[in-house]
Write a protein that holds these residues in place. Structure first.
Motif, PDB file in Angstrom:
ATOM      1  N   TRP A   6     -50.386  27.782 -33.076  1.00 57.98           N
ATOM      2  CA  TRP A   6     -49.460  28.579 -33.620  1.00 57.98           C
ATOM      3  C   TRP A   6     -48.046  27.352 -33.845  1.00 57.98           C
ATOM      4  CZ3 TRP A   6     -48.871  32.638 -35.915  1.00 57.98           C
ATOM      5  CH2 TRP A   6     -50.019  34.011 -35.299  1.00 57.98           C
ATOM      6  N   GLU A   7     -48.057  27.134 -32.509  1.00 59.79           N
ATOM      7  CA  GLU A   7     -46.831  26.173 -33.046  1.00 59.79           C
ATOM      8  C   GLU A   7     -47.318  24.443 -34.115  1.00 59.79           C
ATOM      9  OE1 GLU A   7     -46.576  23.662 -29.377  1.00 59.79           O
ATOM     10  OE2 GLU A   7     -45.733  25.050 -28.329  1.00 59.79           O
ATOM     11  N   ALA A   8     -48.261  24.676 -34.729  1.00 54.79           N
ATOM     12  CA  ALA A   8     -48.247  23.521 -36.704  1.00 54.79           C
ATOM     13  C   ALA A   8     -48.291  25.064 -36.574  1.00 54.79           C
ATOM     14  CB  ALA A   8     -49.648  22.774 -35.757  1.00 54.79           C
ATOM     15  N   TYR A   9     -48.224  25.844 -37.036  1.00 51.24           N
ATOM     16  CA  TYR A   9     -48.019  26.934 -38.185  1.00 51.24           C
ATOM     17  C   TYR A   9     -46.593  26.636 -38.538  1.00 51.24           C
ATOM     18  CZ  TYR A   9     -48.374  31.418 -39.606  1.00 51.24           C
ATOM     19  OH  TYR A   9     -47.983  32.860 -41.115  1.00 51.24           O
ATOM     20  N   ASP A  10     -45.900  27.575 -37.239  1.00 53.13           N
ATOM     21  CA  ASP A  10     -44.293  27.673 -36.838  1.00 53.13           C
ATOM     22  C   ASP A  10     -43.580  26.358 -37.906  1.00 53.13           C
ATOM     23  OD1 ASP A  10     -44.415  30.038 -36.274  1.00 53.13           O
ATOM     24  OD2 ASP A  10     -44.104  29.115 -34.279  1.00 53.13           O
ATOM     25  N   ALA A  11     -44.533  25.011 -37.325  1.00 52.16           N
ATOM     26  CA  ALA A  11     -43.320  23.732 -37.987  1.00 52.16           C
ATOM     27  C   ALA A  11     -43.538  23.960 -39.639  1.00 52.16           C
ATOM     28  CB  ALA A  11     -43.913  22.847 -37.441  1.00 52.16           C
ATOM     29  N   ALA A  12     -45.139  24.161 -39.725  1.00 51.38           N
ATOM     30  CA  ALA A  12     -45.278  24.050 -40.969  1.00 51.38           C
ATOM     31  C   ALA A  12     -44.938  24.594 -42.539  1.00 51.38           C
ATOM     32  CB  ALA A  12     -46.393  24.037 -41.481  1.00 51.38           C
ATOM     33  N   LEU A  13     -44.091  26.217 -41.606  1.00 47.07           N
ATOM     34  CA  LEU A  13     -43.677  27.316 -42.750  1.00 47.07           C
ATOM     35  C   LEU A  13     -42.154  27.357 -41.892  1.00 47.07           C
ATOM     36  CD1 LEU A  13     -45.614  30.538 -41.928  1.00 47.07           C
ATOM     37  CD2 LEU A  13     -45.592  28.994 -44.236  1.00 47.07           C
ATOM     38  N   ALA A  16     -40.338  26.136 -45.638  1.00 49.87           N
ATOM     39  CA  ALA A  16     -40.267  27.649 -46.933  1.00 49.87           C
ATOM     40  C   ALA A  16     -39.313  28.709 -45.997  1.00 49.87           C
ATOM     41  CB  ALA A  16     -41.112  28.006 -46.765  1.00 49.87           C
ATOM     42  N   ARG A  17     -39.241  28.588 -44.330  1.00 49.81           N
ATOM     43  CA  ARG A  17     -38.530  30.246 -43.971  1.00 49.81           C
ATOM     44  C   ARG A  17     -36.989  30.133 -44.205  1.00 49.81           C
ATOM     45  NH1 ARG A  17     -40.201  29.843 -39.059  1.00 49.81           N
ATOM     46  NH2 ARG A  17     -42.583  30.667 -39.244  1.00 49.81           N
ATOM     47  N   GLU A  18     -36.957  29.038 -43.481  1.00 49.15           N
ATOM     48  CA  GLU A  18     -35.462  28.515 -43.696  1.00 49.15           C
ATOM     49  C   GLU A  18     -34.975  28.657 -45.346  1.00 49.15           C
ATOM     50  OE1 GLU A  18     -35.184  24.902 -41.688  1.00 49.15           O
ATOM     51  OE2 GLU A  18     -35.119  25.538 -39.374  1.00 49.15           O
ATOM     52  N   ALA A  19     -35.825  27.889 -46.402  1.00 45.55           N
ATOM     53  CA  ALA A  19     -35.474  28.384 -47.515  1.00 45.55           C
ATOM     54  C   ALA A  19     -34.970  29.950 -48.388  1.00 45.55           C
ATOM     55  CB  ALA A  19     -35.826  27.501 -48.686  1.00 45.55           C
TER      56      ALA A  19
END
Length: 91
Positions: A6-13, A16-19
């Motif tokens: 989940w941490e890796a998933y959140d870091a990867a996204l 994109a989420r911030e943009a």
């Protein structure tokens, strides 16, 4: 392992989420600043506010006995309002 995934998933996204959030905020600011839209939005908020307050009060009143019953029937439940999985203890 699940937590790391989940941490890796959140870091990867995250980028994109911030943009997306920045673009959405900019769009809402432009929309809210529009003089043609502002009066309608304010009228909507004024009309909906009392109904929203009634709904939130009713929802809270309905939720409280359910939560009390859950505490009584499941006294050792680790539910923290978000998950039933307690945080992993770090050494």
């Amino acid at each position: 392992a699940v937590r790391q995934a989940w941490e890796a998933y959140d870091a990867a996204l995250r980028p994109a989420r911030e943009a997306y959030d920045a673009a959405e905020l900019q769009a809402w600011e432009a929309y809210d600043a529009d003089a043609a839209v502002r009066p309608a939005r304010e009228a909507y908020e004024t009309a909906v506010r009392p109904v929203r307050e009634v709904y939130e009060t009713a929802e809270r009143s309905a939720r409280e006995p359910v939560e009390a019953l859950h505490k009584q029937e499941c006294p050792d439940c680790p539910w923290d309002g978000k998950t039933i999985f307690p945080a992993e203890k770090k050494p």
